[in-house]
Enzyme design. Structure first.
Site, mmCIF file in Angstrom:
data_model
loop_
_atom_site.group_PDB
_atom_site.id
_atom_site.type_symbol
_atom_site.label_atom_id
_atom_site.label_comp_id
_atom_site.label_asym_id
_atom_site.label_seq_id
_atom_site.Cartn_x
_atom_site.Cartn_y
_atom_site.Cartn_z
ATOM 1 N N ARG A 257 -5.096 3.636 14.640
ATOM 2 C CA ARG A 257 -4.924 2.682 13.536
ATOM 3 C C ARG A 257 -3.663 1.871 13.810
ATOM 4 O O ARG A 257 -2.562 2.382 13.672
ATOM 5 C CB ARG A 257 -4.768 3.491 12.230
ATOM 6 C CG ARG A 257 -4.883 2.700 10.960
ATOM 7 C CD ARG A 257 -4.358 3.522 9.776
ATOM 8 N NE ARG A 257 -2.909 3.475 9.736
ATOM 9 C CZ ARG A 257 -2.124 4.428 9.233
ATOM 10 N NH1 ARG A 257 -2.634 5.535 8.735
ATOM 11 N NH2 ARG A 257 -0.806 4.293 9.230
ATOM 12 N N HIS A 261 -1.762 2.265 6.745
ATOM 13 C CA HIS A 261 -2.952 2.912 6.175
ATOM 14 C C HIS A 261 -3.682 1.936 5.245
ATOM 15 O O HIS A 261 -4.882 1.701 5.369
ATOM 16 C CB HIS A 261 -2.562 4.181 5.415
ATOM 17 C CG HIS A 261 -3.678 4.730 4.597
ATOM 18 N ND1 HIS A 261 -4.808 5.274 5.171
ATOM 19 C CD2 HIS A 261 -3.872 4.777 3.263
ATOM 20 C CE1 HIS A 261 -5.647 5.650 4.210
ATOM 21 N NE2 HIS A 261 -5.105 5.357 3.048
ATOM 22 N N TYR A 270 6.966 6.668 9.040
ATOM 23 C CA TYR A 270 6.557 7.953 9.615
ATOM 24 C C TYR A 270 6.023 7.857 11.052
ATOM 25 O O TYR A 270 5.663 8.857 11.640
ATOM 26 C CB TYR A 270 5.517 8.642 8.712
ATOM 27 C CG TYR A 270 4.290 7.803 8.381
ATOM 28 C CD1 TYR A 270 3.192 7.761 9.237
ATOM 29 C CD2 TYR A 270 4.243 7.037 7.213
ATOM 30 C CE1 TYR A 270 2.077 6.999 8.940
ATOM 31 C CE2 TYR A 270 3.133 6.273 6.900
ATOM 32 C CZ TYR A 270 2.058 6.255 7.769
ATOM 33 O OH TYR A 270 0.959 5.486 7.470
HETATM 34 C C1 LIG Z 1 -10.867 13.124 -1.963
HETATM 35 C C2 LIG Z 1 -9.727 12.197 -1.678
HETATM 36 N N1 LIG Z 1 -8.501 12.714 -1.469
HETATM 37 C C3 LIG Z 1 -7.465 11.882 -1.197
HETATM 38 C C4 LIG Z 1 -7.650 10.522 -1.161
HETATM 39 C C5 LIG Z 1 -6.499 9.591 -0.807
HETATM 40 N N2 LIG Z 1 -6.750 9.094 0.547
HETATM 41 C C6 LIG Z 1 -7.287 7.886 0.760
HETATM 42 S S1 LIG Z 1 -7.538 7.596 2.390
HETATM 43 C C7 LIG Z 1 -6.861 9.059 2.823
HETATM 44 C C8 LIG Z 1 -6.739 9.455 4.268
HETATM 45 C C9 LIG Z 1 -8.022 9.374 5.005
HETATM 46 O O1 LIG Z 1 -7.811 9.632 6.357
HETATM 47 P P1 LIG Z 1 -8.971 9.514 7.391
HETATM 48 O O2 LIG Z 1 -10.160 10.272 6.924
HETATM 49 O O3 LIG Z 1 -8.406 9.892 8.702
HETATM 50 O O4 LIG Z 1 -9.375 7.960 7.365
HETATM 51 P P2 LIG Z 1 -8.445 6.704 7.738
HETATM 52 O O5 LIG Z 1 -7.756 6.309 6.465
HETATM 53 O O6 LIG Z 1 -7.511 7.112 8.788
HETATM 54 O O7 LIG Z 1 -9.396 5.645 8.167
HETATM 55 C C10 LIG Z 1 -6.475 9.789 1.697
HETATM 56 C C11 LIG Z 1 -5.867 11.125 1.751
HETATM 57 C C12 LIG Z 1 -8.949 10.026 -1.411
HETATM 58 N N3 LIG Z 1 -9.219 8.730 -1.371
HETATM 59 N N4 LIG Z 1 -9.974 10.882 -1.653
#
Ligand SMILES: Cc1ncc(C[n+]2csc(CCOP(=O)(O)OP(=O)(O)O)c2C)c(N)n1
Ligand SMILES: [Mg+2]
Length: 360
Positions: A257, A261, A270
């Protein structure tokens, strides 16, 4: 067969096009010019459209937005293997895959502007709405593919999710069910090394995400997620398997990425700059461009013309999204069921009355 050769427990990653644009001739997929150019043009459009979304958010014209930069091959490569009737189930960082499958860019902008109508891509486009609750789309994808098989259709479902999603129960439930019932599902984990500020090393003690497939009794493969040819080749094999009735596959797309985020995040708090520099040298678009030019399929003039067209397209799509009527109160209730259940209707009417009283 690539998927059998690249045993995920041996930690081998499939790469066909290296960061310098050199191709492994023995593994090079036979794609026609039209398909290659369509993939490349979509990746370039994705980068520009994504960059625009970030700028729109900074100007207060779009809500919080998760940038795709660096993951264009990881998004477009797998989607390139689908037939028109196949299903695509995504999370929230798959703009390139949406564009490749014909979802209108202005609808994508509309969704991130807070309008549910933006999830309605139009008839004949088999893409589910974005799933922001992490991992929640995995069981949905398995359910869709189970239904396809039950009906005797030949559709395959491609399901994207992130490395963070592999820590959710939904991931386990989905892959376990898929393995047991041999559903025609292809799982693509976009391992972009981060889940907000949580690094991949804290997500799982497993050496790779691909090896998790072993526990579900399904094939798994780790693929260079910035190499469109490798993603295409591996996913095509998995899609063909699924369509033949040979069950699901887990593909780990090993990518990065490049951006924050979301627009609410500041990744410099970080992440170290060296990491960013290292990955920028593995850019998925530039290596694909070198490949196309070396094959005589693309030129500097075509690049210039496409870049100009992309900028025009993006502005036009923003204009369409911004001139769309704003969402209404009913929209918050309208889109879950084909026919609104009675209790939901009462809730909607009660909220409308309350708001009316406050405004009055
Ligand atoms: C069930 C849930 N827990 C926490 C969140 C907050 N949240 C949004 S994106 C994210 C991280 C997701 O990481 P990843 O699956 O690696 O996808 P990326 O964002 O890197 O594309 C979190 C913890 C959420 N949206 N849904
Ligand atoms: Mg991630």
């Amino acid at each position: 067969m690539l998927i059998d050769t690249y045993d995920p427990l041996k930690g081998r990653m499939l790469q066909i096009l290296d960061p310098k644009g050199n191709v492994d001739k023995a593994l090079e997929p036979r794609l026609d010019k039209e398909t290659l150019i369509r993939a490349y043009k979509t990746m370039v459009l994705t980068r520009a459209a994504d960059d625009k979304a970030v700028r729109l958010q900074r100007q207060g014209r779009l809500g919080a937005y998760p940038p795709s930069k660096g993951q264009e091959a990881s998004q477009v490569g797998p989607a390139l293997t689908l037939e028109k009737d196949d299903w695509m189930v995504w999370a929230f960082r798959e703009l390139g895959a949406l564009l490749l499958r014909g979802a209108p860019l202005w609808k994508f902008y509309l969704y991130w502007m807070g309008n549910e109508e933006g999830s309605n891509y139009g008839p004949g486009i088999n893409i589910t709405p974005s799933a922001v609750p992490v991992g929640s789309q995995v069981p949905h994808a398995v359910g869709i593919s189970f239904a396809s098989r039950y009906r005797g259709d030949k559709q395959v479902t491609l399901c994207y999710f992130g490395d963070g999603a592999t820590s959710e129960g939904d991931f386990h439930e989905g892959l376990n069910f898929a393995g047991v019932f041999k559903t025609p599902t292809v799982f693509v984990c976009q391992n972009n090394q981060w889940a907000i500020s949580v690094p991949r090393s804290h997500q799982t003690a497993a050496a790779t995400i691909a090896q998790k497939a072993v526990a579900y009794g399904i094939p798994g493969i780790q693929v260079d997620g910035n190499d469109i040819l490798a993603l295409y080749a591996a996913t095509k094999e998995a899609v063909d398997r699924a369509r033949r009735g040979d069950g699901p596959t887990l593909i780990e797309s090993y990518t990065y990425r490049m951006g924050d985020h979301t627009t609410s995040d500041d990744a410099t708090r970080y992440r170290i700059g060296a990491e960013l520099k290292e990955w920028s040298e593995r850019d998925p678009i530039s290596r694909f461009q070198i490949y196309l030019v070396s094959k005589g399929l693309w030129s500097a003039e075509e690049e210039k013309a496409w870049q100009a067209e992309v900028l025009r397209t993006v502005e036009e799509e923003v204009r369409k999204a911004e001139s769309y009527p704003p969402p209404t109160l009913e929209d918050a209730f309208k889109h879950t069921y084909a026919e609104m259940p009675e209790d939901l209707r009462r809730e909607m009417e009660s909220l409308a009355r309350d708001l009316g009283r406050k405004e009055g």
